[in-house]
Design a protein around this motif. Structure first.
Motif, short mmCIF file in Angstrom:
data_model
loop_
_atom_site.label_atom_id
_atom_site.label_comp_id
_atom_site.label_asym_id
_atom_site.label_seq_id
_atom_site.Cartn_x
_atom_site.Cartn_y
_atom_site.Cartn_z
N ARG A 154 0.83 -1.22 0.00
CA ARG A 154 0.00 0.00 0.00
C ARG A 154 0.86 1.25 0.00
N ASP A 155 2.06 1.18 0.62
CA ASP A 155 2.98 2.32 0.56
C ASP A 155 3.40 2.59 -0.88
N GLU A 156 3.68 1.52 -1.61
CA GLU A 156 4.09 1.67 -3.02
C GLU A 156 2.95 2.21 -3.86
N ARG A 157 1.73 1.73 -3.58
CA ARG A 157 0.56 2.22 -4.33
C ARG A 157 0.34 3.71 -4.07
N PHE A 158 0.50 4.12 -2.82
CA PHE A 158 0.30 5.53 -2.50
C PHE A 158 1.40 6.39 -3.13
N SER A 159 2.62 5.88 -3.13
CA SER A 159 3.73 6.60 -3.77
C SER A 159 3.47 6.79 -5.26
N ARG B 27 3.21 10.31 -7.26
CA ARG B 27 4.07 10.58 -8.42
C ARG B 27 3.24 11.04 -9.62
N ASN B 28 2.13 10.36 -9.84
CA ASN B 28 1.28 10.70 -10.98
C ASN B 28 0.66 12.09 -10.83
N VAL B 29 0.21 12.41 -9.62
CA VAL B 29 -0.37 13.73 -9.38
C VAL B 29 0.68 14.82 -9.59
N SER B 30 1.88 14.59 -9.06
CA SER B 30 2.96 15.57 -9.19
C SER B 30 3.35 15.77 -10.65
N THR B 31 3.34 14.69 -11.43
CA THR B 31 3.68 14.79 -12.85
C THR B 31 2.61 15.55 -13.63
N CYS B 32 1.34 15.26 -13.33
CA CYS B 32 0.25 15.91 -14.05
C CYS B 32 0.16 17.40 -13.76
N ASP C 34 2.25 12.38 3.91
CA ASP C 34 3.26 11.57 4.61
C ASP C 34 2.65 10.40 5.38
N THR C 35 1.46 10.00 5.03
CA THR C 35 0.79 8.92 5.75
C THR C 35 1.59 7.63 5.71
N ASP C 36 2.28 7.36 4.61
CA ASP C 36 3.04 6.12 4.48
C ASP C 36 4.24 6.07 5.43
#
Length: 268
Positions: A99-104, A108-113, A137-139
């Motif tokens: 789930r940490d990887e999924r949230f990361s 990443r996608n939001v920051s790129t868009c 920073d939840t992860d």
């Protein structure tokens, strides 16, 4: 009739009392009872680490309270460590990493868009970033705390048509759904392990929580009293370090629904 000298003395005395009242130090409020076992352990462990290097400069009362808190914390820690031997622990750890990887990936996608040339996608990503900032920073939180925070995040996301539309525009809608499913799976497995541990002999970490809370509260009360009555540079530094911890964990306590909220106090 009061003479001029008597009036001056009384005025100075009142001014001194007011000054003392204004400078009284009080710890930030913290619903310490509402912290999860993991968060409570982290809070008390950090508090001990702040106090240990300066214990020789602290009063006998503070050191006595410190010893009580440390003993209770150690006992709870030993029970927490027993949970690591549970057969489900490895699977829980794997799900936490997933789930940490999924949230990361979502971040990443939001920051790129946000940097996209497409204005529609850029605007949608900016909206999502504002929403996700509170959870960014939840992860990095303890596993059980992370579960509750993600549940809160997904609850707000699912209740907002505009956020779901923005997620579709930026291509993270499926990622959000998959993160929620992973988080729910983690929670189910975590609760299953807790149930299994509850059937084992010996006190559980949760059953020792009250002793740790009591030890921490006594320690904070002793420090708060000392910093106001016998202030030193060492005490002042320790007070502010402990208070910063309390501010940090106050947000976690407010999100935890394990127990009913307790009466708010300055040092508990």
């Amino acid at each position: 009739m009061m003479g001029l000298g008597e009036f001056s003395i009384k005025t100075n005395y009142i001014s001194t009392l007011k000054l003392k009242k204004m400078t009284t130090k009080k710890f930030s409020s913290l619903y310490v009872h509402n912290l999860s076992v993991n968060d409570l352990y982290a809070l008390t462990r950090s508090s001990i680490e702040y106090a240990e290097p300066v214990k020789e400069s602290l009063s006998e009362l503070i050191n006595a309270a410190l010893s009580l808190m440390e003993a209770a914390n150690t006992a709870m820690s030993e029970q927490m460590n027993k949970a690591l031997t549970n057969a489900l622990t490895a699977e829980i750890s794997d799900l936490d990493e997933e789930r940490d990887e999924r949230f990361s990936e979502i971040k990443r996608n939001v920051s790129t868009c946000i940097k996209a040339r497409d204005e529609t996608k850029k605007t949608a990503a900016a909206n999502l970033k504002v929403f996700l900032n509170a959870y960014w920073d939840t992860d990095k939180e303890p596993m059980n705390t992370e579960t509750g925070v993600f549940m809160e995040m997904m609850g707000k996301y699912n209740a907002s048509d505009s956020l779901k539309a923005d997620a579709a525009t930026t291509g993270i809608a499926t990622m959000m759904t998959e993160l929620e499913a992973c988080n729910n799976e983690f929670n189910t497995l975590y609760q299953t392990r807790n149930t299994e541990e509850a059937t084992q002999s010996g006190p559980s970490a949760s059953s020792l929580k009250g002793e740790v809370v009591d030890g921490y509260s006594r320690f904070c009360a002793a420090v708060e009293q000392a910093v106001n009555l016998t202030s030193t540079d060492v005490l002042n530094n320790l007070f502010y370090e402990l208070d910063e911890l309390r501010k940090k964990y106050s947000a976690l306590a407010s999100r935890n629904d394990e127990e009913e909220p307790q009466a708010e106090t300055s040092a508990t």
